[in-house]
Design an enzyme around this catalytic site. Structure first.
Site, PDB file in Angstrom:
ATOM      1  N   TRP A 111      42.227  37.176  12.105  1.00  0.00           N
ATOM      2  CA  TRP A 111      42.183  35.717  12.645  1.00  0.00           C
ATOM      3  C   TRP A 111      43.256  35.405  13.733  1.00  0.00           C
ATOM      4  O   TRP A 111      43.322  34.186  14.238  1.00  0.00           O
ATOM      5  CB  TRP A 111      42.306  34.803  11.265  1.00  0.00           C
ATOM      6  CG  TRP A 111      41.034  34.863  10.352  1.00  0.00           C
ATOM      7  CD1 TRP A 111      39.934  35.507  10.672  1.00  0.00           C
ATOM      8  CD2 TRP A 111      41.005  33.926   9.105  1.00  0.00           C
ATOM      9  NE1 TRP A 111      38.997  35.107   9.439  1.00  0.00           N
ATOM     10  CE2 TRP A 111      39.761  34.175   8.819  1.00  0.00           C
ATOM     11  CE3 TRP A 111      41.836  33.127   8.775  1.00  0.00           C
ATOM     12  CZ2 TRP A 111      39.362  33.457   7.585  1.00  0.00           C
ATOM     13  CZ3 TRP A 111      41.646  32.462   7.410  1.00  0.00           C
ATOM     14  CH2 TRP A 111      40.268  32.599   6.793  1.00  0.00           C
ATOM     15  N   GLU A 169      48.382  42.943  20.911  1.00  0.00           N
ATOM     16  CA  GLU A 169      49.320  41.768  21.159  1.00  0.00           C
ATOM     17  C   GLU A 169      50.647  41.835  20.736  1.00  0.00           C
ATOM     18  O   GLU A 169      51.454  41.401  21.427  1.00  0.00           O
ATOM     19  CB  GLU A 169      48.473  40.665  20.507  1.00  0.00           C
ATOM     20  CG  GLU A 169      47.081  40.489  21.340  1.00  0.00           C
ATOM     21  CD  GLU A 169      45.872  39.688  20.406  1.00  0.00           C
ATOM     22  OE1 GLU A 169      46.075  39.203  19.426  1.00  0.00           O
ATOM     23  OE2 GLU A 169      44.925  39.622  21.164  1.00  0.00           O
ATOM     24  N   GLU A 215      41.092  50.093  19.947  1.00  0.00           N
ATOM     25  CA  GLU A 215      40.966  48.770  20.835  1.00  0.00           C
ATOM     26  C   GLU A 215      41.352  48.615  22.237  1.00  0.00           C
ATOM     27  O   GLU A 215      42.524  48.555  22.515  1.00  0.00           O
ATOM     28  CB  GLU A 215      41.659  47.735  19.943  1.00  0.00           C
ATOM     29  CG  GLU A 215      41.313  47.448  18.722  1.00  0.00           C
ATOM     30  CD  GLU A 215      41.437  45.951  18.289  1.00  0.00           C
ATOM     31  OE1 GLU A 215      40.467  45.230  18.006  1.00  0.00           O
ATOM     32  OE2 GLU A 215      42.501  45.538  18.282  1.00  0.00           O
ATOM     33  N   GLY A 270      37.805  39.817  16.481  1.00  0.00           N
ATOM     34  CA  GLY A 270      38.952  38.973  16.439  1.00  0.00           C
ATOM     35  C   GLY A 270      38.212  37.423  16.614  1.00  0.00           C
ATOM     36  O   GLY A 270      37.770  36.810  15.547  1.00  0.00           O
ATOM     37  N   GLY A 271      37.977  37.132  17.769  1.00  0.00           N
ATOM     38  CA  GLY A 271      37.219  35.654  17.918  1.00  0.00           C
ATOM     39  C   GLY A 271      35.896  35.629  17.081  1.00  0.00           C
ATOM     40  O   GLY A 271      35.913  34.430  16.591  1.00  0.00           O
TER      41      GLY A 271
HETATM   42  P1  PGA Z   1      38.290  40.117  20.125  1.00  0.00           P
HETATM   43  O1  PGA Z   1      39.718  40.579  19.331  1.00  0.00           O
HETATM   44  O2  PGA Z   1      37.080  40.376  19.085  1.00  0.00           O
HETATM   45  O3  PGA Z   1      38.426  38.460  20.208  1.00  0.00           O
HETATM   46  O4  PGA Z   1      37.964  40.751  21.365  1.00  0.00           O
HETATM   47  C1  PGA Z   1      39.731  41.864  18.874  1.00  0.00           C
HETATM   48  C2  PGA Z   1      41.041  42.149  18.238  1.00  0.00           C
HETATM   49  O5  PGA Z   1      42.135  41.889  19.158  1.00  0.00           O
HETATM   50  O6  PGA Z   1      41.279  42.800  17.271  1.00  0.00           O
END
Ligand code: PGA
Length: 231
Positions: free
Chosen positions: A9, A97, A153, A212-213
């Site tokens: 999230w 991130e 990723e 993620g999103g």
């Molecule tokens: P995303 O993010 O599905 O929004 O591309 C994936 C993540 O950062 O784990």
């Protein structure tokens, strides 16, 4: 092993009410899921308030990060034991991130992995290349890797709506497999949605997804899980 569909999230949503709504919708949606497992990783502040069904093996909780020390004067940090005590089974470590914005190094991630493993948490280590895996898993034995999960990723695919192509992902999967044992589940993450989810399992050979999103939209997230269950 059942495919793992991990919901990251990130720093969303902004209120407990919204978090509860998303969580409860997912909880209802996975009720009859038998062949996949959803792991919800909310911000720390919501963790103690979100409860998966006790009897369900289709849903579990995870943290998005943890610190490497057990306790003490480390302002703002959260220990693996604290996560464990709140019912988390998993913890994401080394998300790109955090590597970028918080300057987390491979050395720091190696310490976090060791601390999480020691506490009995299942770490989900995010990587985008083979050299990170080697550094992050330094001096972590096969035995200690028992509950490890890896997530490939590629940074270009995160939050961009431009996922890695299934063929390219398949090749990277093969190169990662050359250095880690088959037993360790390998997830794909980066712009996963209900349309492309199955390809990463079926065509690219991954054992699950890090979402993620799309994980903030319960309808879409449940659709992803259902599509994976069909594979
Ligand atoms: P995303 O993010 O599905 O929004 O591309 C994936 C993540 O950062 O784990």
């Amino acid at each position: 092993m059942k495919p793992l569909i991990v919901a990251n999230w990130k720093m969303n949503p902004q209120s407990l009410i919204e978090a509860g709504k998303i969580f409860n919708s997912v909880k209802r949606g996975v009720k009859n899921i038998k062949n996949a497992k959803a792991v919800i990783c909310p911000p720390f502040v919501y963790l103690s308030l979100l409860k998966p069904q006790e009897s369900s093996s289709a849903m579990s909780l995870g943290g998005q990060n943890c610190f490497w020390e057990e306790k003490g004067a480390f302002t703002g940090e959260v220990s693996p034991e604290m996560l464990k005590n709140l019912g988390a089974e998993y913890v994401i470590i080394g998300h790109s991130e955090r590597r970028k914005h918080l300057k987390e190094t491979d050395e720091m991630l190696n310490k976090k992995l060791k601390a999480a493993i020691k506490e009995g948490l299942k770490p989900i280590l995010c990587i985008e290349n083979v050299s990170q895996i080697k550094k992050d898993l330094k001096e972590i034995s096969d035995e200690e890797r028992e509950n490890l999960v890896l997530a490939y990723e590629p940074v270009f695919a995160i939050g961009t709506g431009k996922p890695c192509g299934a063929e390219k992902a398949r090749k990277i999967n093969i190169s990662i497999r050359k250095i880690v044992r088959k037993k360790i589940p390998l997830l794909y993450g980066g712009s996963v949605n209900s349309k492309n989810a199955a390809d990463f399992i079926e065509k690219a050979g991954f054992q699950g997804l890090l979402v993620g999103g799309a994980s903030l939209n319960p309808k879409e997230f449940i659709e992803i899980i259902k599509n994976i269950e069909k594979v």
